[in-house]
Design an enzyme around this catalytic site. Structure first.
Site, short mmCIF file in Angstrom:
data_model
loop_
_atom_site.label_atom_id
_atom_site.label_comp_id
_atom_site.label_asym_id
_atom_site.label_seq_id
_atom_site.Cartn_x
_atom_site.Cartn_y
_atom_site.Cartn_z
N ASP A 189 37.29 36.36 34.95
CA ASP A 189 37.67 35.92 36.00
C ASP A 189 37.27 35.14 36.95
OD1 ASP A 189 37.15 38.85 34.58
OD2 ASP A 189 38.26 39.09 36.27
N GLN A 212 39.96 48.78 29.01
CA GLN A 212 40.92 48.53 29.11
C GLN A 212 41.73 47.58 27.66
OE1 GLN A 212 38.27 47.86 31.04
NE2 GLN A 212 38.51 47.31 33.07
N LYS A 248 34.58 40.34 31.96
CA LYS A 248 34.57 41.42 31.70
C LYS A 248 32.65 42.06 30.77
CE LYS A 248 36.04 44.79 32.99
NZ LYS A 248 35.65 45.25 34.13
N ARG A 288 45.34 44.79 38.06
CA ARG A 288 43.80 44.69 37.90
C ARG A 288 44.49 43.56 37.14
NH1 ARG A 288 44.66 44.42 32.92
NH2 ARG A 288 42.42 43.66 32.88
N GLY A 289 43.07 42.73 36.28
CA GLY A 289 43.46 41.29 36.09
C GLY A 289 43.20 39.85 37.09
N ALA A 290 42.77 39.42 37.00
CA ALA A 290 42.38 38.37 38.17
C ALA A 290 43.48 37.80 38.28
CB ALA A 290 41.19 37.27 37.38
N ARG A 303 37.75 43.54 45.73
CA ARG A 303 37.26 43.32 44.41
C ARG A 303 36.50 41.75 44.54
NH1 ARG A 303 39.27 45.13 38.69
NH2 ARG A 303 37.18 44.69 38.32
O1 MRU Z 1 38.04 44.93 35.57
P1 MRU Z 1 39.40 44.23 35.32
O2 MRU Z 1 40.28 44.90 34.67
O3 MRU Z 1 40.21 43.47 36.39
O4 MRU Z 1 38.40 42.94 34.77
C1 MRU Z 1 39.90 42.03 33.89
C2 MRU Z 1 38.83 41.12 32.95
O5 MRU Z 1 38.08 41.13 32.67
C3 MRU Z 1 40.11 39.84 32.31
O6 MRU Z 1 39.20 39.94 30.99
C4 MRU Z 1 40.27 38.64 33.56
O7 MRU Z 1 40.18 39.38 34.44
C5 MRU Z 1 40.61 38.03 33.34
S1 MRU Z 1 42.30 38.08 32.50
C6 MRU Z 1 43.90 37.50 32.41
#
Ligand code: MRU
Length: 366
Positions: A244, A203, A255, A53-55, A90
């Protein structure tokens, strides 16, 4: 970055030269396990179920997902199917579409016999680019932390508040929001991180705290509703979060709960920075609140919690009154007016259309 003293990235090619290894983030912080992706379905499941996960990491995994698909069938129909399957995993992080568009552009109109090698090469490039971009974000953000340290008279640590996990686990390495923190720590600048737990999936508590702990960075996990109080009492020098999707005008989607932190920061004159690689900018969107699709996830993520019992078992328990409905919006949008600056690989940019376009002119025509 390091886990038990050993350097890891979040995604890598196995020695067989084709299967892809990831860290299963659903098992952290209590178990460190890796999982092998062998086909496009494995990659899609890993993204959908948030093993990754994470963009930026979602984008990198999707790129390898296309490579795995090409290995089984290098023709156009398979390419389109892989694109659709991965794109549907997603909806909010734009890095997913950015990576898939890049893969398709690389492979379309190329001989079928070359596509597997091209796909793996481009996926590897996306990973390397992500690491370089984040290192650069770290350098630009470091200057902000250094300036905050210089304003301290007593050598006290710079207190940074962060939300969710925009750390190395959310990228290929370094992280975005954490890159300046790791760089500052590496240079001996005293830094302490307030880690929002980040309900419902935690997270912050599970991933950011795990990272910082393994890297030796002082930090404290706080419930999500604590940040405002800390800011009122001068206990936060700056906020740095990830994103994201950031619009052409500087609105920041991240988030759920990020917006509330930005409001509290604004009310208390605490600088609120957002760290992002340029693939996170969506130049087709102007109004983040109205236009960015906000993922809604299963209610069980709110109604249940998984954790380690005192005797070391991992258990899931229910925490909501039986029968009560729950809502699970995964992201929110912070309007540009609440953002102090965007920490990008090309420097700290004002969150407005002109400054963003000036910094990334080659992307404006996207
Ligand atoms: O739902 P997630 O855990 O994928 O959400 C991640 C976030 O919101 C991060 O802050 C975002 O992707 C930036 S990651 C460098």
């Amino acid at each position: 970055m390091k886990v038990d003293g050993k350097s890891y990235r979040t995604i890598w090619l196995n020695e067989d030269g084709w299967s892809v290894e990831i860290i299963d983030q659903t098992k952290l912080p209590h178990r460190f396990e890796t999982v092998t992706l062998r086909n496009v379905e494995d990659a899609a499941t890993a993204i959908r179920d948030m093993l990754v996960r994470g963009a930026p990491l979602i984008g990198a995994t999707a790129a390898y997902g296309v490579a795995l698909a090409m290995r089984e069938d290098p023709f156009d129909d398979a390419l389109d199917r892989a694109y659709e399957t991965l794109h549907a995993t997603r909806p909010t992080a734009i890095n997913l579409k950015w990576a898939l568009d890049g893969m398709r552009a690389t492979l379309r109109n190329r001989p079928h016999g070359e596509r597997v090698a091209l796909a793996y090469r481009r996926a590897a490039e996306i990973c390397e680019e992500d690491v370089a971009i984040n290192a650069s974000i770290g350098d630009h953000g470091l200057a902000l932390i250094r300036a905050a340290a210089a304003r301290k008279t007593d050598g006290a640590p710079v207190n940074v508040l962060t939300h969710c996990n925009a750390g190395w686990l959310a990228t290929v390495d370094w992280g975005t929001a954490t890159a300046p923190i790791y760089k500052a720590h590496g240079q001996g600048i005293p830094v302490h991180v307030w880690v929002d737990e980040t309900r419902p999936r935690n997270q912050g508590a599970a991933l950011t705290a795990f990272e910082l702990g393994h890297h030796g960075v002082p930090h404290t996990v706080i419930p999500d509703n604590t940040g405002g109080h800390l800011m009122q009492h001068g206990m936060v020098d700056l906020c740095i979060t990830g994103t994201d999707r950031t619009t052409a005008t500087g609105d920041v989607c991240n988030k759920i709960g990020t917006y509330l932190k930005a409001l509290a920061a604004h009310d208390n004159d605490v600088p609120f920075y957002v760290a992002l690689p340029s693939p996170t900018i969506d130049f087709t969107v102007a109004d983040g609140v109205k236009e960015i699709p906000i993922e809604q996830r299963a209610g069980d993520e709110v109604a249940k919690m998984t954790g380690k019992t005192e005797d070391g078992r991992i258990e899931t328990v229910s925490i909501v009154a039986d029968g009560s409905p729950v809502a699970n919006y995964a992201f929110d949008v912070t309007p540009a007016r609440l953002v102090t600056g965007l920490i990008t690989e090309r420097g700290v940019v004002e969150p407005n259309r002109e400054a963003i376009a000036r910094t990334f002119p080659e992307r404006v025509e996207d």
